[in-house]
Structures are given as C-alpha cells and as structure tokens.
Design an enzyme around this catalytic site. Structure first.
Site, PDB file in Angstrom:
ATOM      1  N   ASP A  54      58.336  67.424  60.551  1.00 62.64           N
ATOM      2  CA  ASP A  54      57.312  66.649  59.850  1.00 62.64           C
ATOM      3  C   ASP A  54      56.187  66.215  60.788  1.00 62.64           C
ATOM      4  O   ASP A  54      55.002  66.293  60.451  1.00 62.64           O
ATOM      5  CB  ASP A  54      57.943  65.416  59.182  1.00 62.64           C
ATOM      6  CG  ASP A  54      58.999  65.810  58.163  1.00 62.64           C
ATOM      7  OD1 ASP A  54      59.142  67.017  57.891  1.00 62.64           O
ATOM      8  OD2 ASP A  54      59.685  64.917  57.648  1.00 62.64           O
ATOM      9  N   SER A  80      56.814  63.728  53.394  1.00 63.18           N
ATOM     10  CA  SER A  80      56.554  63.297  54.756  1.00 63.18           C
ATOM     11  C   SER A  80      55.546  62.159  54.867  1.00 63.18           C
ATOM     12  O   SER A  80      54.651  62.167  55.719  1.00 63.18           O
ATOM     13  CB  SER A  80      56.055  64.520  55.540  1.00 63.18           C
ATOM     14  OG  SER A  80      56.239  64.329  56.878  1.00 63.18           O
ATOM     15  N   GLY A 107      59.599  62.902  49.655  1.00 61.59           N
ATOM     16  CA  GLY A 107      59.976  64.102  50.404  1.00 61.59           C
ATOM     17  C   GLY A 107      58.767  64.899  50.884  1.00 61.59           C
ATOM     18  O   GLY A 107      58.879  66.083  51.193  1.00 61.59           O
TER      19      GLY A 107
HETATM   20  C1  GAF Z   1      63.244  65.122  56.646  1.00 62.20           C
HETATM   21  C2  GAF Z   1      63.260  65.092  58.175  1.00 62.20           C
HETATM   22  F1  GAF Z   1      62.396  64.145  58.645  1.00 62.20           F
HETATM   23  C3  GAF Z   1      62.915  66.466  58.749  1.00 62.20           C
HETATM   24  O1  GAF Z   1      63.036  66.438  60.152  1.00 62.20           O
HETATM   25  C4  GAF Z   1      63.802  67.555  58.146  1.00 62.20           C
HETATM   26  O2  GAF Z   1      65.091  67.505  58.692  1.00 62.20           O
HETATM   27  C5  GAF Z   1      63.823  67.451  56.617  1.00 62.20           C
HETATM   28  O3  GAF Z   1      64.154  66.142  56.179  1.00 62.20           O
HETATM   29  C6  GAF Z   1      64.809  68.409  56.009  1.00 62.20           C
HETATM   30  O4  GAF Z   1      64.430  69.713  56.241  1.00 62.20           O
HETATM   31  O5  GAF Z   1      61.968  65.354  56.167  1.00 62.20           O
END
Ligand code: GAF
Length: 384
Positions: free
Chosen positions: A179, A133, A131
């Site tokens: 992200d 990224s 989580g």
């Molecule tokens: C993931 C997604 F890639 C983001 O765009 C966002 O929606 C997030 O979940 C939740 O906030 O990281």
C-alpha cells in the site's frame, strides 16, 4: 480532488484564525488488481493508484507544537489533536484516537529532522475501512507534507518503508509494503507489478479505452487493527517454518504436499493459508503476463480464481463481497471480479469492457434491491 483540497483550506481557515495554509500535499489510495496477502510473504502484487486522495494542508508554527484537524467521514465536526513535536528523549507514543496513530507514527519515523511545529488539516476522498488503502494514503500524504517542512533525501523506497514502519509501530498493523509503495510510486495509466522480495517495480500500461475497472464498496467496514490480519501473517510464517523456507515465496505446492500428512489439525489451517499464498503468487505473475499481451479474459479468470482462494483457503471474504462478485460475473463483457485489499469487508474490483460498465452497475443494483439488499456503493470507474 479539488473539492477535498478546497474543504481542507476552508476548515484550516475556520480553525486557525482566518489564516490560509501555505503548504499542501496529497497521496492516492489504491486498488489491487491481483496479488492479495502475498506482499508480507515476499510475493508479487499488482495494484494501481486511484483518483481518490488524502490531502494535508498546513503552515509551520514556531512554538514546537503540532495541531492537526481531520474532517472524518460522517463526523459532525472536525476532530482535533494537539501535541509537542517529537524531540530526542521525548518520542511520540501511540494512543487514542486511533486515526492519530497513523499521523503520529509518520511524524515519529520521519527520516529527517527535527520537525518544527505546525498546524494542519487532513481531508480524504478514500473511503475509510474500504480496503482501498486509506491508511497508507494518509501516511504518505503526511510524509510528503513533512518533506516540505523539513526536506529529507527524497529516496522514494525509504519513504515507503518509513510509512510502513509507522503503521507497524503506532496503529500496530503488521502490514506488508504494497500500500505504501503504490501510494508513493503509483503512475497514471499504469498498474505496478511489485516484487515484494526485491522491491523491483515494473509499470504495466493500462492503455485500452475499451477496458475499464469498476470498484464497488460492500460498505461492510473492515479494520485491520483487529487480530485477523496478524493471525494470517503468523500462520504464513508458521507454514514457511514447517516447510523450512524463509518465506512462502520460496515454497511450491509440491513442498506443501510433502508435509501434509504429518501435520496436526491446527496446522491444517496453515496449510490452507500457504496454499492460497503459493497459488496467488503464481497467479499474479501470470496475470502480469496476460495484461502485457492484452489477454483480458485470461486476466479475468485469474481474478476469479484469486477470489475463490481468498474465500475458501484464506477465509477473508464475506457474503456481501461474494454476492457482488457473483452478480458482476453474470454480465456479458465482464472479464473477472474479486474482493480487493485485506478483506473482511471493503470493496470488489471488476475488470470489464467499458461498454459493460452501466449494465453491470444496473444488475448489481437491481439484484441487491430485489434481495432486500446490502448497502453497497460505487467508489470509482476507471477507464484505461
Ligand atoms: C492490507 C495490507 F496493508 C497490505 O500490506 C496487504 O497485505 C493487503 O492488506 C492484502 O493484500 O491492505
């Protein structure tokens, strides 16, 4: 970062006949302080870039072939893929292995071209499925690498949008823009308030040595390539449609209450999803104000409300994340704590006094050990 770049150089030399890589690029992962599942609803998010990176090193080759090696977490040996650089009439297609889709998507959607062949090695210190990224940092690092092979116009917004398009079309994750935006635009010592409707970015300094951010990994792996994330996005779109709004950014709790009675049970779920998004957008705007005025207590309370809303209305938390948040909140000097990122596992983010970091880590460790505990670990402590 140095260790990962060093590893990438070493693996490059071992894999590609003793050659040294001639170019390199890197891009950070992120932690989102607040504003979860709001980006694809046109709302606000408040992430910060992390001192955890994906690195790509490599060298061009002149036969139009692309050969990429990744040193995946926990893998015994480097994993290699090879394919022809995309040409008009012969575009790249998604397939397996899964990690290669992130890379191929970026190569396919790169905004300048034609891209020559190249050899490259990828390494990362961003935990996979945590989580934080890891996907966007891979996409942006690969894009930055390609910019050196074959320069584009350097437009940062278009770069983030191209990486987002890569993720939509190759791994097939209908992610928002948060992200990729923070990975491209992140600024040291700052969180970024991003308006995901106008794409306006406001840097907010995090410059108080008494303040820290602690990131704890539940080590429950999350995968956004499953159906849960697209389901949430679809439910939000349905809710906006019922409310007659373009996105939930344009809706209020009054709009939602006005529609509550006539809706069917399946729409009850959409109601709860919308309730989370509408309140989370408000919380994020208020949190940005709190941060600007140094009101960390106020900020922390909004983080806790955010976690509860993600757990109860958005259904994206899990017991391990709830435990980590509950334990952290018992420690004096902790302002707030919440799950961060897409959810279904991954990490928590805790805002706290720098002096409370060690006792928070200790309490988490002792409590979870005593309970026969979950397999958590710390990803980063950032002092502001
Ligand atoms: C993931 C997604 F890639 C983001 O765009 C966002 O929606 C997030 O979940 C939740 O906030 O990281």
């Amino acid at each position: 970062m140095a260790a990962h770049v060093e590893q990438a150089r070493r693996v490059f030399s071992e894999t590609f006949g003793g050659d040294e890589p001639r170019i390199g690029a890197f891009a950070p992962g992120r932690v989102n302080l607040i504003g979860e599942h709001t980006d694809y609803n046109g709302g606000f998010v408040l992430p910060m870039a992390l001192p955890l990176f994906t690195a790509v090193v490599g060298t061009p080759r002149d036969d139009g072939r692309i050969s990429i090696v990744t040193v995946a977490e926990g893998a015994d040996a480097p994993h290699r893929i090879e394919f022809a650089a995309p040409r008009e009439g012969a575009p790249l297609k998604p397939g397996s292995p899964k990690w290669a889709n992130y890379v191929k998507g970026v190569i396919q959607h790169y905004r300048a071209g034609p891209i020559p062949g190249f050899n490259a090695v990828i390494t990362t210190s961003v935990p996979l499925g945590g989580g934080l990224s890891s996907s966007a940092s891979l996409e942006v690092a690969m894009y930055t690498f390609l910019q050196q092979l074959c320069p584009d116009d350097g437009d940062l917004t278009q770069k983030a949008l191209a990486c987002q398009k890569a993720e939509h079309t190759f791994p097939g994750v209908p992610c928002g823009i948060m992200d990729q935006f923070i990975s491209v635009l992140g600024k040291e010592g700052h969180a970024l308030l991003i308006d995901c409707r106008s794409l306006e970015v406001t840097p907010l300094p995090l410059a108080d040595p008494g303040l820290a951010v602690l990131i704890t990994n539940s080590n429950v792996r999350h995968e956004l390539t499953g159906s849960e994330y697209p389901d949430r996005r679809r439910q939000c779109e349905e809710a906006a449609k019922v409310l007659g709004k373009e996105t939930l950014r344009d809706a209020s709790l009054e709009d939602l209450d006005g529609k509550r009675l006539p809706i069917m049970p399946s729409v009850e779920v959409c109601y709860r999803r919308a309730q989370h998004v509408i309140t989370e957008i408000e919380r994020t705007a208020s949190a940005a104000q709190a941060l600007k005025s140094g009101n960390y207590r106020g900020f922390g309370k909004l983080m806790v409300d955010s976690h509860n809303s993600l757990r109860d209305d958005y259904d994206v938390s899990c017991p391990e994340l709830d435990d980590l948040v509950a334990i952290a909140l018992e420690v004096p000097g902790v302002y707030g704590s919440r799950m961060t990122g897409g959810g279904f596992g991954g990490c928590t983010v805790t805002l706290l006094e720098t002096s409370a970091v060690e006792r928070t880590k200790q309490l988490i460790q002792v409590t979870l050990k005593f309970q026969g505990g979950s397999n958590f670990s710390y990803c980063a402590v950032i002092t502001c």
